[in-house]
Design a protein around this motif. Structure first.
Motif, PDB file in Angstrom:
ATOM      1  N   LEU A   1     -11.777  -2.157  12.796  1.00  0.00           N
ATOM      2  CA  LEU A   1     -10.301  -2.827  12.911  1.00  0.00           C
ATOM      3  C   LEU A   1     -10.307  -4.272  13.557  1.00  0.00           C
ATOM      4  CD1 LEU A   1      -7.576  -2.795  11.683  1.00  0.00           C
ATOM      5  CD2 LEU A   1      -6.625  -1.778  14.658  1.00  0.00           C
ATOM      6  N   VAL A   2     -11.152  -4.384  14.942  1.00  0.00           N
ATOM      7  CA  VAL A   2     -11.290  -5.124  15.443  1.00  0.00           C
ATOM      8  C   VAL A   2     -12.216  -6.369  15.098  1.00  0.00           C
ATOM      9  CG1 VAL A   2     -11.950  -6.038  17.672  1.00  0.00           C
ATOM     10  CG2 VAL A   2     -10.528  -4.329  17.945  1.00  0.00           C
ATOM     11  N   GLY A   3     -13.286  -5.937  13.945  1.00  0.00           N
ATOM     12  CA  GLY A   3     -14.000  -6.447  13.579  1.00  0.00           C
ATOM     13  C   GLY A   3     -13.576  -7.195  12.665  1.00  0.00           C
ATOM     14  N   GLY A   4     -12.878  -6.823  11.464  1.00  0.00           N
ATOM     15  CA  GLY A   4     -12.145  -7.208  10.294  1.00  0.00           C
ATOM     16  C   GLY A   4     -12.919  -7.824   9.507  1.00  0.00           C
ATOM     17  N   LYS A   5     -14.232  -6.867   9.172  1.00  0.00           N
ATOM     18  CA  LYS A   5     -14.840  -7.632   7.891  1.00  0.00           C
ATOM     19  C   LYS A   5     -15.662  -6.153   6.733  1.00  0.00           C
ATOM     20  CE  LYS A   5     -17.577 -10.560  10.961  1.00  0.00           C
ATOM     21  NZ  LYS A   5     -18.884 -11.017  11.225  1.00  0.00           N
ATOM     22  N   THR A   6     -14.060  -5.327   7.514  1.00  0.00           N
ATOM     23  CA  THR A   6     -14.369  -3.724   6.322  1.00  0.00           C
ATOM     24  C   THR A   6     -13.169  -4.090   5.633  1.00  0.00           C
ATOM     25  OG1 THR A   6     -13.731  -2.278   7.739  1.00  0.00           O
ATOM     26  CG2 THR A   6     -15.563  -2.661   7.495  1.00  0.00           C
ATOM     27  N   GLU A   7     -12.817  -3.711   4.561  1.00  0.00           N
ATOM     28  CA  GLU A   7     -11.548  -2.808   3.495  1.00  0.00           C
ATOM     29  C   GLU A   7     -10.875  -2.405   4.858  1.00  0.00           C
ATOM     30  OE1 GLU A   7     -13.418   1.018   2.691  1.00  0.00           O
ATOM     31  OE2 GLU A   7     -12.109   0.029   0.958  1.00  0.00           O
ATOM     32  N   ILE A   8     -11.404  -2.049   6.365  1.00  0.00           N
ATOM     33  CA  ILE A   8      -9.491  -0.993   7.231  1.00  0.00           C
ATOM     34  C   ILE A   8      -9.300  -2.368   7.778  1.00  0.00           C
ATOM     35  CG2 ILE A   8      -9.824   0.094   9.139  1.00  0.00           C
ATOM     36  CD1 ILE A   8     -11.224   1.554   6.884  1.00  0.00           C
ATOM     37  N   LYS A   9      -7.540  -2.363   7.693  1.00  0.00           N
ATOM     38  CA  LYS A   9      -6.609  -2.971   7.916  1.00  0.00           C
ATOM     39  C   LYS A   9      -6.382  -2.745   8.377  1.00  0.00           C
ATOM     40  CE  LYS A   9      -8.908  -6.567   5.068  1.00  0.00           C
ATOM     41  NZ  LYS A   9      -9.408  -7.019   5.616  1.00  0.00           N
ATOM     42  N   ALA A  10      -5.912  -1.497   8.524  1.00  0.00           N
ATOM     43  CA  ALA A  10      -4.836  -0.987   9.691  1.00  0.00           C
ATOM     44  C   ALA A  10      -5.977   0.767  10.756  1.00  0.00           C
ATOM     45  CB  ALA A  10      -3.874  -0.564   9.497  1.00  0.00           C
ATOM     46  N   HIS A  11      -5.451   0.753  11.253  1.00  0.00           N
ATOM     47  CA  HIS A  11      -5.541   1.968  12.359  1.00  0.00           C
ATOM     48  C   HIS A  11      -4.411   2.757  13.131  1.00  0.00           C
ATOM     49  CE1 HIS A  11      -9.000   3.635  15.652  1.00  0.00           C
ATOM     50  NE2 HIS A  11      -8.192   4.457  14.609  1.00  0.00           N
TER      51      HIS A  11
ATOM     52  N   ASP B   1      -5.668  -2.171   1.121  1.00  0.00           N
ATOM     53  CA  ASP B   1      -5.135  -2.620   2.690  1.00  0.00           C
ATOM     54  C   ASP B   1      -5.184  -0.826   3.232  1.00  0.00           C
ATOM     55  OD1 ASP B   1      -4.550  -4.408   2.610  1.00  0.00           O
ATOM     56  OD2 ASP B   1      -2.135  -4.545   2.293  1.00  0.00           O
ATOM     57  N   LYS B   2      -6.592  -0.582   3.501  1.00  0.00           N
ATOM     58  CA  LYS B   2      -6.853   0.624   3.892  1.00  0.00           C
ATOM     59  C   LYS B   2      -5.900   1.257   5.899  1.00  0.00           C
ATOM     60  CE  LYS B   2      -8.796   1.123  -0.674  1.00  0.00           C
ATOM     61  NZ  LYS B   2      -8.543   2.083  -1.082  1.00  0.00           N
ATOM     62  N   ILE B   3      -5.979   2.869   5.619  1.00  0.00           N
ATOM     63  CA  ILE B   3      -5.788   2.908   7.454  1.00  0.00           C
ATOM     64  C   ILE B   3      -7.165   3.803   7.460  1.00  0.00           C
ATOM     65  CG2 ILE B   3      -3.952   3.730   7.792  1.00  0.00           C
ATOM     66  CD1 ILE B   3      -2.167   3.312   5.833  1.00  0.00           C
ATOM     67  N   ALA B   4      -7.223   3.237   8.776  1.00  0.00           N
ATOM     68  CA  ALA B   4      -8.757   4.379   9.157  1.00  0.00           C
ATOM     69  C   ALA B   4      -7.516   5.370  10.331  1.00  0.00           C
ATOM     70  CB  ALA B   4      -9.366   3.708  10.095  1.00  0.00           C
ATOM     71  N   LEU B   5      -8.134   7.207  10.233  1.00  0.00           N
ATOM     72  CA  LEU B   5      -7.743   7.617  10.373  1.00  0.00           C
ATOM     73  C   LEU B   5      -8.928   8.761  11.130  1.00  0.00           C
ATOM     74  CD1 LEU B   5      -6.164  10.151   8.000  1.00  0.00           C
ATOM     75  CD2 LEU B   5      -4.348   8.587   8.903  1.00  0.00           C
ATOM     76  N   PRO B   6      -8.716   9.886  11.690  1.00  0.00           N
ATOM     77  CA  PRO B   6      -9.742  10.943  11.986  1.00  0.00           C
ATOM     78  C   PRO B   6      -9.967  11.672  10.543  1.00  0.00           C
ATOM     79  CG  PRO B   6      -8.195  10.918  13.705  1.00  0.00           C
ATOM     80  CD  PRO B   6      -7.801  10.191  12.677  1.00  0.00           C
ATOM     81  N   GLY B   7      -8.768  12.413   9.920  1.00  0.00           N
ATOM     82  CA  GLY B   7      -9.062  12.805   9.007  1.00  0.00           C
ATOM     83  C   GLY B   7      -7.828  12.483   7.714  1.00  0.00           C
ATOM     84  N   ILE B   8      -8.744  12.735   6.557  1.00  0.00           N
ATOM     85  CA  ILE B   8      -7.877  12.651   5.503  1.00  0.00           C
ATOM     86  C   ILE B   8      -6.633  13.818   4.939  1.00  0.00           C
ATOM     87  CG2 ILE B   8      -7.377  12.192   2.920  1.00  0.00           C
ATOM     88  CD1 ILE B   8     -10.355  10.580   3.363  1.00  0.00           C
ATOM     89  N   LYS B   9      -5.393  13.934   5.184  1.00  0.00           N
ATOM     90  CA  LYS B   9      -4.275  14.748   4.923  1.00  0.00           C
ATOM     91  C   LYS B   9      -4.535  15.904   6.182  1.00  0.00           C
ATOM     92  CE  LYS B   9      -4.531  14.837  -0.338  1.00  0.00           C
ATOM     93  NZ  LYS B   9      -3.223  14.328  -0.230  1.00  0.00           N
ATOM     94  N   THR B  10      -5.072  16.483   6.851  1.00  0.00           N
ATOM     95  CA  THR B  10      -5.095  17.600   7.728  1.00  0.00           C
ATOM     96  C   THR B  10      -5.280  17.184   9.026  1.00  0.00           C
ATOM     97  OG1 THR B  10      -7.987  16.945   8.337  1.00  0.00           O
ATOM     98  CG2 THR B  10      -6.529  18.716   6.416  1.00  0.00           C
ATOM     99  N   SER B  11      -5.493  15.458   9.391  1.00  0.00           N
ATOM    100  CA  SER B  11      -5.821  15.485  11.478  1.00  0.00           C
ATOM    101  C   SER B  11      -3.835  14.856  11.883  1.00  0.00           C
ATOM    102  CB  SER B  11      -6.443  14.393  11.440  1.00  0.00           C
ATOM    103  OG  SER B  11      -6.031  12.640  10.950  1.00  0.00           O
TER     104      SER B  11
ATOM    105  N   ASN C   1      -4.888  -5.384  11.815  1.00  0.00           N
ATOM    106  CA  ASN C   1      -5.619  -7.190  11.734  1.00  0.00           C
ATOM    107  C   ASN C   1      -4.694  -8.156  10.010  1.00  0.00           C
ATOM    108  OD1 ASN C   1      -6.917  -6.291   9.095  1.00  0.00           O
ATOM    109  ND2 ASN C   1      -8.882  -6.300  10.537  1.00  0.00           N
ATOM    110  N   LYS C   2      -3.630  -7.044   9.572  1.00  0.00           N
ATOM    111  CA  LYS C   2      -3.738  -8.407   8.849  1.00  0.00           C
ATOM    112  C   LYS C   2      -2.383  -9.011   8.634  1.00  0.00           C
ATOM    113  CE  LYS C   2      -3.426  -8.051   3.222  1.00  0.00           C
ATOM    114  NZ  LYS C   2      -2.988  -8.105   2.302  1.00  0.00           N
ATOM    115  N   PRO C   3      -1.719  -9.648   9.539  1.00  0.00           N
ATOM    116  CA  PRO C   3      -0.797 -10.268   9.955  1.00  0.00           C
ATOM    117  C   PRO C   3       0.767 -10.176   9.121  1.00  0.00           C
ATOM    118  CG  PRO C   3      -2.180 -12.391   9.942  1.00  0.00           C
ATOM    119  CD  PRO C   3      -2.682 -11.559   9.300  1.00  0.00           C
ATOM    120  N   GLU C   4       0.333 -10.576   7.625  1.00  0.00           N
ATOM    121  CA  GLU C   4       1.336  -9.600   6.499  1.00  0.00           C
ATOM    122  C   GLU C   4       2.149  -8.324   6.766  1.00  0.00           C
ATOM    123  OE1 GLU C   4      -1.095 -12.308   4.833  1.00  0.00           O
ATOM    124  OE2 GLU C   4      -1.924 -10.783   6.196  1.00  0.00           O
TER     125      GLU C   4
END
Length: 245
Positions: free
Chosen positions: A189-199, A141-151, A127-130
């Motif tokens: 991501l869609v809300g755009g109000k958290t540290e999550i800038k990618a998914h 720029d934090k990236i959301a995913l199901p499980g860190i390192k293992t997913s 959600n970040k154009p840059e």
């Protein structure tokens, strides 16, 4: 099939079985986990149509109870499997390999792949154009995913990072990853109000995000991991595999 293509979109159904038990021991209750998204469609159909219960009765095993659990993230699933609170699990190939490795050497325990479940590409949406490539991400720029390192998403992201930054830097993006179930990742991501800038996600979540205002796709896993140059982007897919303990 090459390993990298198998890892790209593999889903494994895993079960943990005690080899010390009689080969034909019967149970009246089976515990199975599934996750979020189209990747788990075979299990969703199994649950909805009560296929396991029907086949068990046809095989003369009588009535069995099937408990379905919603678990997302390889680490959570593996903990449940090793604790013996789960019999079969829908999980990604990376999580399965980790589980298989943990079970090795434990007397009476074996992890076995049962069958392939699904095949799909993963998209990194932002959600970040840059942010137009992995090289544009900053520590904020934090990236959301199901499980860190293992997913599955986490390992595929490492594979892509190795191609972008060199194999020695395969874990370069790990500090930016945040563990969130896919539905929560979409909301953030869609809300755009958290540290999550990618998914980094799979269908249908990637499509929901791509249609949302202000969200664009940074990369598609098949552009990095597809093994056939003759396949068009719309036809390239990664494969999946099932497992049992």
């Amino acid at each position: 099939m090459k390993l990298k293509n198998w890892l790209c979109g593999a889903l494994a159904a895993a079960a943990i079985v005690s080899m010390s038990m009689p080969a034909r021991a019967e149970v009246s209750e089976v515990r199975i986990s599934k996750g979020f998204g189209i990747l788990y469609l075979p299990l969703i159909v199994m649950q909805d149509q009560k296929l396991l219960e029907k086949r068990a009765k046809e095989a003369g095993l009588g009535d069995i109870k099937v408990d379905w659990l919603m678990l997302d993230g390889g680490n959570v699933i593996n903990d449940a499997m090793m604790a013996g609170t789960l019999d079969f699990a829908g999980t990604g190939a990376p999580g399965f390999i980790t589980l298989w490795s943990k079970a090795r050497g434990i007397p009476g325990v074996e992890v076995v792949g049962v069958s392939g479940m699904s095949s799909v590409s993963l998209w990194l949406n932002s959600n970040k154009p840059e942010l137009k490539s992995l090289k544009d991400f900053t520590p904020a720029d934090k990236i959301a995913l199901p499980g860190i390192k293992t997913s599955l998403a986490a390992v595929v992201l490492q594979m892509i990072s190795a191609k972008e930054f060199g194999e020695e830097n395969y874990a370069k993006m790990d500090p930016l990853t945040v563990s969130l179930p896919h539905p929560e990742g979409v909301a953030a991501l869609v809300g755009g109000k958290t540290e999550i800038k990618a998914h980094f996600t799979s269908p249908p979540f990637q499509y929901i995000e791509a249609k949302s205002p202000g969200v664009h796709t940074v990369l598609n896993s098949v552009d990095y991991l597809a093994t056939s140059r003759s396949m068009s982007p719309s036809r390239r897919r990664s494969s999946s595999t099932p497992t049992r303990r």
